[in-house]
Design an enzyme around this catalytic site. Structure first.
Site, PDB file in Angstrom:
ATOM      1  N   TYR A   1       0.819  -1.243   0.013  1.00  0.00           N
ATOM      2  CA  TYR A   1      -0.064   0.071  -0.039  1.00  0.00           C
ATOM      3  C   TYR A   1       1.008   1.271  -0.042  1.00  0.00           C
ATOM      4  O   TYR A   1       2.006   1.221   0.486  1.00  0.00           O
ATOM      5  CB  TYR A   1      -0.858  -0.047   1.059  1.00  0.00           C
TER       6      TYR A   1
ATOM      7  N   GLY B 105       1.580   3.846   1.556  1.00  0.00           N
ATOM      8  CA  GLY B 105       1.975   4.374   2.775  1.00  0.00           C
ATOM      9  C   GLY B 105       2.952   3.594   3.473  1.00  0.00           C
ATOM     10  O   GLY B 105       3.601   3.897   4.418  1.00  0.00           O
ATOM     11  N   LYS B 106       3.268   2.100   3.022  1.00  0.00           N
ATOM     12  CA  LYS B 106       4.045   1.417   3.852  1.00  0.00           C
ATOM     13  C   LYS B 106       5.733   1.682   3.474  1.00  0.00           C
ATOM     14  O   LYS B 106       5.924   2.614   2.604  1.00  0.00           O
ATOM     15  CB  LYS B 106       3.911  -0.142   3.154  1.00  0.00           C
ATOM     16  N   ASN B 107       6.570   1.458   4.290  1.00  0.00           N
ATOM     17  CA  ASN B 107       7.961   1.727   4.086  1.00  0.00           C
ATOM     18  C   ASN B 107       8.202   1.189   2.754  1.00  0.00           C
ATOM     19  O   ASN B 107       9.483   1.891   2.244  1.00  0.00           O
ATOM     20  CB  ASN B 107       8.744   0.818   5.166  1.00  0.00           C
TER      21      ASN B 107
END
Length: 365
Positions: free
Chosen positions: A186, A188-190
């Protein structure tokens, strides 16, 4: 305004490479299950230290497919129980339910927010067949203890690694510590795509073969369907974008850890409970989550001072309307966490000045 997460700024350094990939894929005219997904699957498997990576549509599908594959292989039966933390995002529980399995919720450790290994053994019954540890906020669950319990009771261990890309325990990365793992990419993940994307990692050849089939309508050969599968394929474009970003993941995680260390050493406010961190690489700080009794007041105060925050998560899963069959259950630690947590800005593009400002404002609360 200090944004909670500035995705535009995070992805800016990759724009030229993204455009080049887009042009290349457009010109080739191959958009699904082509060379880009093969390349990413190879690279991400190598990064995680496993033999196989199966690119899928999103993190939820990754977990659902793992369970469905184990059912298809006869290692789990529909109606079997899966032990799962009560303190998690609802997707972890939805994955168990969508595979026609039974989620058994257990309390977390209040210090780490992750599943309490001591509580797992108490929840095991003859129907228990798997443990689903969730590496919440970027911190690995107590995997040594979990794997020991799993070995004792002959249980499968499926990591929910949606928030822990690159976290390390004893030289083993998230995604290589259990029998299989589900990842989300997704945005916004790292390691974030520019849309929905996910992957499964494993060292199990039989499982991997089943997963490659199940993600593609249960088919290994075009128009020949051996299993009741689904359509969940990581597309060429997202795979290409992820390949571009993967080489920088460790460096960006290091920046997150550096910011976290500043928060932990410089935030001095008795009203704020800071997260546990043992200063190792087992936490990649997807989120920096604090607790306070006056969350509403604290969040409003920060917003007035131009600092965006989010709540991960406001409602515990067992109190969600969708899971009303769990509403009679009581999980005091989980409920306390959901009442008090607030996530502060943390990302690889935050400046030293922004971090310092956040600390200064919090210390005045």
């Amino acid at each position: 305004m200090i944004k909670f997460l500035d995705l535009k700024k995070i992805n800016e350094p990759y724009q030229a490479a993204f455009q080049a990939k887009l042009k290349d894929i457009s010109e080739k005219g191959w958009y699904i299950l082509g060379e880009e997904i093969k390349a990413f699957e190879h690279n991400f498997a190598a990064y995680c230290g496993v033999k196989y990576c199966i690119g899928v549509g999103n993190g939820l599908d990754a977990l659902v497919l793992i369970f469905k594959a184990y059912i298809q292989l006869g290692r789990i039966q529909k109606g079997d129980e899966v032990i799962i933390p009560a303190n998690t995002y609802i997707a972890s529980i939805l994955a168990v339910l969508q595979a026609d399995l039974v989620p058994v919720l257990v309390e977390p450790n209040l210090e780490t927010y992750n599943i309490d290994a001591k509580e797992i053994e108490k929840a095991i019954t003859p129907k228990t067949k798997a443990i689903l540890p969730v590496h919440l906020y970027g911190q690995l669950s107590p995997m040594q203890e979990i794997n020991s319990i799993a070995k004792k009771y002959k249980l499968l261990v499926i990591e929910d690694a949606a928030q822990s890309h690159g976290a390390v325990l004893n030289s083993k990365k998230a995604g290589s510590i259990g029998d299989a793992a589900g990842f989300s990419f997704y945005p916004g993940k790292n390691l974030g795509a520019l849309g929905d994307a996910g992957a499964i990692t494993t060292n199990d050849e039989e499982l991997a073969r089943m997963l490659f089939s199940l993600r593609n309508y249960g088919s290994e050969t075009k128009y020949v369907n051996d299993y009741i599968g689904i359509n969940s394929r990581l597309d060429e474009l997202q795979a290409a974008f992820l390949t571009v970003k993967l080489p920088n993941l460790d460096a960006e995680n290091t920046i997150r850890q550096k910011i976290a260390r500043r928060y932990l050493s410089e935030i001095k406010n008795n009203k704020i409970t800071l997260p546990f961190y043992d200063d190792s690489d087992n936490h990649v700080f997807h989120l920096f989550v604090v607790r306070t009794a006056d969350r509403k007041g604290f969040q409003e105060y920060l917003l007035k001072n131009n600092i965006q925050t989010l709540i991960h998560y406001p409602i515990p899963p067992h109190q969600q309307k969708a899971l009303s069959f769990l509403k009679e259950l009581s999980f005091p630690i989980t409920e306390k966490i959901h009442r008090e947590v607030l996530s502060l800005p943390i990302s690889p593009v935050m400046s030293e000045e922004e971090v310092g400002y956040v600390i200064q404002i919090i210390n005045k609360f």
